[in-house]
Design a protein around this motif. Sequence first.
Motif: not given
Length: 225
Positions: A151-164
């Motif tokens: 789920v690489g694409n979902v994880n990338a966006a989730a990581a962006a939300l986490r960072n923010w």
Amino acid sequence: MTSIAIVGAGPQLGLAIARTFGSQGFDVALISRNREKLDGLVATLTAEGITAAPFPADVLDRDALTQALKDAAAQFGSIDVLEYSPVGGFTSTALTTPVETEPSHVQHEIEFQLYGAIAATKAVLPAMREAGAGTLLYTTGAGSIDPVPQVGNVNAAAAALRNWAVNLHKELDGTGIQAAHVGIDVSIGTPAVPGFPTAQPEEISPVYWDLHTTKRDQAELVFSL
């Protein structure tokens, strides 16, 4: 009165969070795309003595999401807690590994997870700043912290939300407003993958109450078994 707005409200974690806060006297604003589903959740909560109301909106429609939160604030007097946890269905989300991922695969998830969260925050934060109090909670799977190739694409966006969200916590330090990320490292309700740890929504929802009440200095909590 105090109130919580749950964006992405559903019959599992969203309902459990609504019950956790509602049992403490909070009014509950439920936001998701499906009006029929929302009406069912409101009926369930009302039967349990919790004041709740539906505010249909799609997180991909920024104007509708903003208006739903404004309508909720108008009905309940304020939004004291925002919880953001919409989940995309497999019909709208193409899961890709990092090698398979095209920019478009991540763009949809960024729109859904990060941009929706930013829009929701902008709708409620000014009033929280004026009051000098409030709580902003953002939920992802634990893949935002420890990604999984499938789920690489979902994880990338989730990581962006986490960072923010963690960065927002830092910016709001000292204002009376708590911002935090909740990472969920289990399947909720039923196992998504055989053998993967599973927890019931009612086991997870107290984490959100703790962040709102006793753990306001924490930028992140990860729920795992």
